[in-house]
Design a protein around this motif. Structure first.
Motif, PDB file in Angstrom:
ATOM      1  N   GLY A  16     -36.899 -66.859  49.359  1.00 16.04           N
ATOM      2  CA  GLY A  16     -37.424 -65.687  48.656  1.00 16.04           C
ATOM      3  C   GLY A  16     -36.548 -65.306  47.460  1.00 16.04           C
ATOM      4  O   GLY A  16     -36.670 -64.207  46.913  1.00 16.04           O
ATOM      5  N   ALA A  17     -35.688 -66.222  47.010  1.00 14.89           N
ATOM      6  CA  ALA A  17     -34.798 -65.908  45.875  1.00 14.89           C
ATOM      7  C   ALA A  17     -35.618 -65.718  44.600  1.00 14.89           C
ATOM      8  O   ALA A  17     -36.662 -66.342  44.417  1.00 14.89           O
ATOM      9  N   GLN A  18     -35.128 -64.849  43.730  1.00  9.62           N
ATOM     10  CA  GLN A  18     -35.768 -64.626  42.435  1.00  9.62           C
ATOM     11  C   GLN A  18     -35.187 -65.602  41.423  1.00  9.62           C
ATOM     12  O   GLN A  18     -33.965 -65.772  41.355  1.00  9.62           O
ATOM     13  N   VAL A  19     -36.059 -66.229  40.649  1.00  8.17           N
ATOM     14  CA  VAL A  19     -35.575 -67.073  39.550  1.00  8.17           C
ATOM     15  C   VAL A  19     -35.227 -66.168  38.382  1.00  8.17           C
ATOM     16  O   VAL A  19     -36.054 -65.362  37.937  1.00  8.17           O
ATOM     17  N   PHE A  20     -33.995 -66.277  37.872  1.00  6.84           N
ATOM     18  CA  PHE A  20     -33.610 -65.452  36.728  1.00  6.84           C
ATOM     19  C   PHE A  20     -34.147 -66.062  35.422  1.00  6.84           C
ATOM     20  O   PHE A  20     -34.732 -65.356  34.597  1.00  6.84           O
ATOM     21  N   ALA A  21     -33.952 -67.358  35.244  1.00  8.41           N
ATOM     22  CA  ALA A  21     -34.396 -67.980  33.977  1.00  8.41           C
ATOM     23  C   ALA A  21     -34.456 -69.491  34.120  1.00  8.41           C
ATOM     24  O   ALA A  21     -33.851 -70.077  35.023  1.00  8.41           O
ATOM     25  N   GLU A  22     -35.203 -70.105  33.199  1.00  8.16           N
ATOM     26  CA  GLU A  22     -35.148 -71.561  33.058  1.00  8.16           C
ATOM     27  C   GLU A  22     -33.923 -71.928  32.223  1.00  8.16           C
ATOM     28  O   GLU A  22     -33.499 -71.154  31.350  1.00  8.16           O
ATOM     29  N   LEU A  23     -33.416 -73.140  32.460  1.00 10.37           N
ATOM     30  CA  LEU A  23     -32.303 -73.630  31.635  1.00 10.37           C
ATOM     31  C   LEU A  23     -32.710 -73.597  30.152  1.00 10.37           C
ATOM     32  O   LEU A  23     -31.928 -73.188  29.287  1.00 10.37           O
ATOM     33  N   GLY A  24     -33.945 -73.991  29.887  1.00 13.65           N
ATOM     34  CA  GLY A  24     -34.440 -74.003  28.500  1.00 13.65           C
ATOM     35  C   GLY A  24     -34.484 -72.613  27.893  1.00 13.65           C
ATOM     36  O   GLY A  24     -34.330 -72.459  26.674  1.00 13.65           O
ATOM     37  N   GLU A  25     -34.692 -71.583  28.715  1.00 15.57           N
ATOM     38  CA  GLU A  25     -34.717 -70.209  28.188  1.00 15.57           C
ATOM     39  C   GLU A  25     -33.318 -69.749  27.782  1.00 15.57           C
ATOM     40  O   GLU A  25     -33.169 -68.872  26.937  1.00 15.57           O
ATOM     41  N   VAL A  26     -32.313 -70.317  28.426  1.00 15.68           N
ATOM     42  CA  VAL A  26     -30.935 -70.013  28.005  1.00 15.68           C
ATOM     43  C   VAL A  26     -30.623 -70.800  26.732  1.00 15.68           C
ATOM     44  O   VAL A  26     -30.071 -70.258  25.767  1.00 15.68           O
ATOM     45  N   ILE A  27     -31.040 -72.057  26.729  1.00 20.42           N
ATOM     46  CA  ILE A  27     -30.777 -72.896  25.547  1.00 20.42           C
ATOM     47  C   ILE A  27     -31.450 -72.293  24.308  1.00 20.42           C
ATOM     48  O   ILE A  27     -30.857 -72.260  23.228  1.00 20.42           O
ATOM     49  N   ASN A  28     -32.693 -71.798  24.475  1.00 22.13           N
ATOM     50  CA  ASN A  28     -33.382 -71.272  23.275  1.00 22.13           C
ATOM     51  C   ASN A  28     -33.083 -69.794  23.005  1.00 22.13           C
ATOM     52  O   ASN A  28     -33.681 -69.187  22.117  1.00 22.13           O
ATOM     53  N   GLY A  29     -32.168 -69.219  23.775  1.00 22.37           N
ATOM     54  CA  GLY A  29     -31.675 -67.875  23.466  1.00 22.37           C
ATOM     55  C   GLY A  29     -32.514 -66.733  24.047  1.00 22.37           C
ATOM     56  O   GLY A  29     -32.252 -65.564  23.780  1.00 22.37           O
ATOM     57  N   SER A  30     -33.521 -67.036  24.889  1.00 21.29           N
ATOM     58  CA  SER A  30     -34.348 -65.953  25.451  1.00 21.29           C
ATOM     59  C   SER A  30     -33.655 -65.233  26.601  1.00 21.29           C
ATOM     60  O   SER A  30     -33.984 -64.090  26.907  1.00 21.29           O
ATOM     61  N   PHE A  31     -32.756 -65.919  27.305  1.00 24.09           N
ATOM     62  CA  PHE A  31     -32.051 -65.326  28.458  1.00 24.09           C
ATOM     63  C   PHE A  31     -30.564 -65.668  28.365  1.00 24.09           C
ATOM     64  O   PHE A  31     -30.197 -66.717  27.843  1.00 24.09           O
ATOM     65  N   PRO A  32     -29.707 -64.774  28.932  1.00 30.64           N
ATOM     66  CA  PRO A  32     -28.264 -65.055  28.862  1.00 30.64           C
ATOM     67  C   PRO A  32     -27.779 -66.004  29.953  1.00 30.64           C
ATOM     68  O   PRO A  32     -28.400 -66.125  31.011  1.00 30.64           O
ATOM     69  N   ALA A  33     -26.657 -66.644  29.688  1.00 32.22           N
ATOM     70  CA  ALA A  33     -25.938 -67.434  30.702  1.00 32.22           C
ATOM     71  C   ALA A  33     -24.959 -66.493  31.383  1.00 32.22           C
ATOM     72  O   ALA A  33     -24.038 -65.994  30.741  1.00 32.22           O
ATOM     73  N   GLN A  34     -25.154 -66.253  32.672  1.00 29.58           N
ATOM     74  CA  GLN A  34     -24.286 -65.287  33.376  1.00 29.58           C
ATOM     75  C   GLN A  34     -23.108 -66.039  34.004  1.00 29.58           C
ATOM     76  O   GLN A  34     -22.980 -66.121  35.236  1.00 29.58           O
ATOM     77  N   ARG A  35     -22.281 -66.553  33.161  1.00 29.86           N
ATOM     78  CA  ARG A  35     -21.174 -67.409  33.547  1.00 29.86           C
ATOM     79  C   ARG A  35     -20.188 -66.729  34.500  1.00 29.86           C
ATOM     80  O   ARG A  35     -19.540 -67.381  35.312  1.00 29.86           O
ATOM     81  N   GLU A  36     -20.078 -65.400  34.406  1.00 30.20           N
ATOM     82  CA  GLU A  36     -19.072 -64.708  35.231  1.00 30.20           C
ATOM     83  C   GLU A  36     -19.558 -64.536  36.683  1.00 30.20           C
ATOM     84  O   GLU A  36     -18.787 -64.205  37.570  1.00 30.20           O
ATOM     85  N   LYS A  37     -20.855 -64.747  36.920  1.00 30.19           N
ATOM     86  CA  LYS A  37     -21.411 -64.601  38.279  1.00 30.19           C
ATOM     87  C   LYS A  37     -21.497 -65.964  38.968  1.00 30.19           C
ATOM     88  O   LYS A  37     -21.408 -67.004  38.329  1.00 30.19           O
TER      89      LYS A  37
END
Ligand SMILES: NC(=O)C1=CN([C@@H]2O[C@H](COP(=O)(O)OP(=O)(O)OC[C@H]3O[C@@H](n4cnc5c(N)ncnc54)[C@H](O)[C@@H]3O)[C@@H](O)[C@H]2O)C=CC1
Ligand SMILES: O=C([O-])C1=[NH+]CCC1
Length: 312
Positions: free
Chosen positions: A263-284
């Motif tokens: 039941g986990a929520q998907v935060f983003a696609e890898l491509g959405e981070v690459i194209n700048g639509s979503f952030p990379a939450q590197r600290e988590k």
């Protein structure tokens, strides 16, 4: 009359496909895919035929990249093999077509493409999501994917320690004996992952083997196995506590037991981070759930054919 298709075996495909060429092409195509512009890229979720009597599956993975003139399909079989089996569990063939006229231009081995493109995509995820100053890499599994992940991760990054765990210790030793660099063989998953910054799960497991309580806060997990909706590699705790990225939202919803069953929520696609639509939450703590995409095979096959053509 059209020319006969070029036939390329595993050795040729391996030789013609470098991570250096592959990584930027994968980043570009995944960034474009995540914009969902169907005039540019068409890639349905793979069709999968279960082969129940033999614990196997046949997947068909078509893709059309209009701007790049790539029309491709991969056919891949994947089997749950008995412990000790010497047969490969993942086998594949890739066809490239001429998009204008429809004939086949190349037929090539897909095992090398599958191994390399999957590992390259995991490396892209690690580049974006692993903690800064990552020192310890851990690989769970000792098969084809484990090997390609070892190759690209030790090539692209600079880990101080690499660990491997395999369900049969002698297989982990065989894996390590084949490598140049030092790798520590661990006798349990817990020992292998404790304190690791980056964890690759590349096993044929269908029940969780990696538990959230063992994973260091802020670590990155590239989860490659468990590509059926009722298979798991990761437990609910990890799936619910981590920020979850996927290669394709549709693929993840259809095929990933780790996502569907937790039941986990998907935060983003890898491509959405690459194209700048979503952030990379590197600290988590992050999980990249990989299932594999036809567009990844398509750009890989095109690279192979380009290289081969440049030599002939
Ligand atoms: N995400 C993607 O794009 C792709 C995912 N895969 C998946 O990656 C996984 C590994 O594939 P390959 O390296 O080609 O297979 P492989 O057969 O070469 O290696 C499988 C490894 O998993 C281990 N294993 C098998 N069953 C296990 C279990 N129940 N618990 C723990 N370890 C177990 C084996 O001992 C071996 O080390 C498979 O699940 C495969 O379906 C394969 C290709 C692409
Ligand atoms: O993308 C791929 O080729 C595969 N994913 C799971 C098994 C094979």
């Amino acid at each position: 009359m059209t020319d006969s298709p070029v036939l390329l075996n595993k050795h040729e495909v391996e030789r013609c496909l470098s991570y250096e060429d592959l990584i930027p092409r994968l980043e570009s195509v995944m960034g474009k895919f995540s914009k969902r512009d169907s005039s540019e890229i068409i890639q349905p979720v793979r069709s999968v035929v279960p082969i129940a009597q033999h614990n196997g599956f046949l997947g068909v993975m078509p893709a059309y990249l209009a701007a790049e003139g790539i029309l491709c399909t991969k056919m891949v079989t994947f089997y749950q093999r008995a412990e000790g089996s010497s047969l490969p569990s993942t086998q594949a063939t890739v066809l490239l077509f001429d998009p204008e006229h429809g004939h086949v231009t190349a037929i090539m081995d897909g095992e090398a493409i599958t191994a390399k493109r999957t590992a390259a995509v995991s490396a892209i995820s690690a580049k974006l999501f692993m903690p800064a100053l990552s020192k310890v890499l851990c690989i769970l599994g000792s098969g084809q994917q484990a090997r390609s992940h070892y190759d690209v991760f030790t090539n692209v990054f600079n880990f101080k320690e690499v660990r491997v765990w395999s369900r049969r210790r002698e297989m982990a030793h065989r894996f390590v004996n084949d490598l140049q660099g030092p790798v520590r063989v661990c006798s349990s998953v817990k020992e292998a992952v404790t304190g690791a910054d980056v964890i690759v799960t590349a096993t044929g497991a269908s029940e969780p083997i990696l538990f959230g309580e063992w994973v260091k806060s802020g670590a990155h997990v590239a989860a490659v196995g468990a590509c059926r909706p009722d298979w798991r590699e990761l437990d609910d705790v990890l799936m619910r506590e981590a920020v979850v990225y996927v290669d394709s939202r549709e693929g993840a919803t259809a095929e990933s037991g780790d996502i569907v069953l937790s039941g986990a929520q998907v935060f983003a696609e890898l491509g959405e981070v690459i194209n700048g639509s979503f952030p990379a939450q590197r600290e988590k703590t992050t999980v990249f759930k990989s299932l594999g995409m036809g567009i990844q095979d398509a750009v890989s096959a095109k690279l192979v054919l380009e290289k081969w053509n440049s030599e002939h």
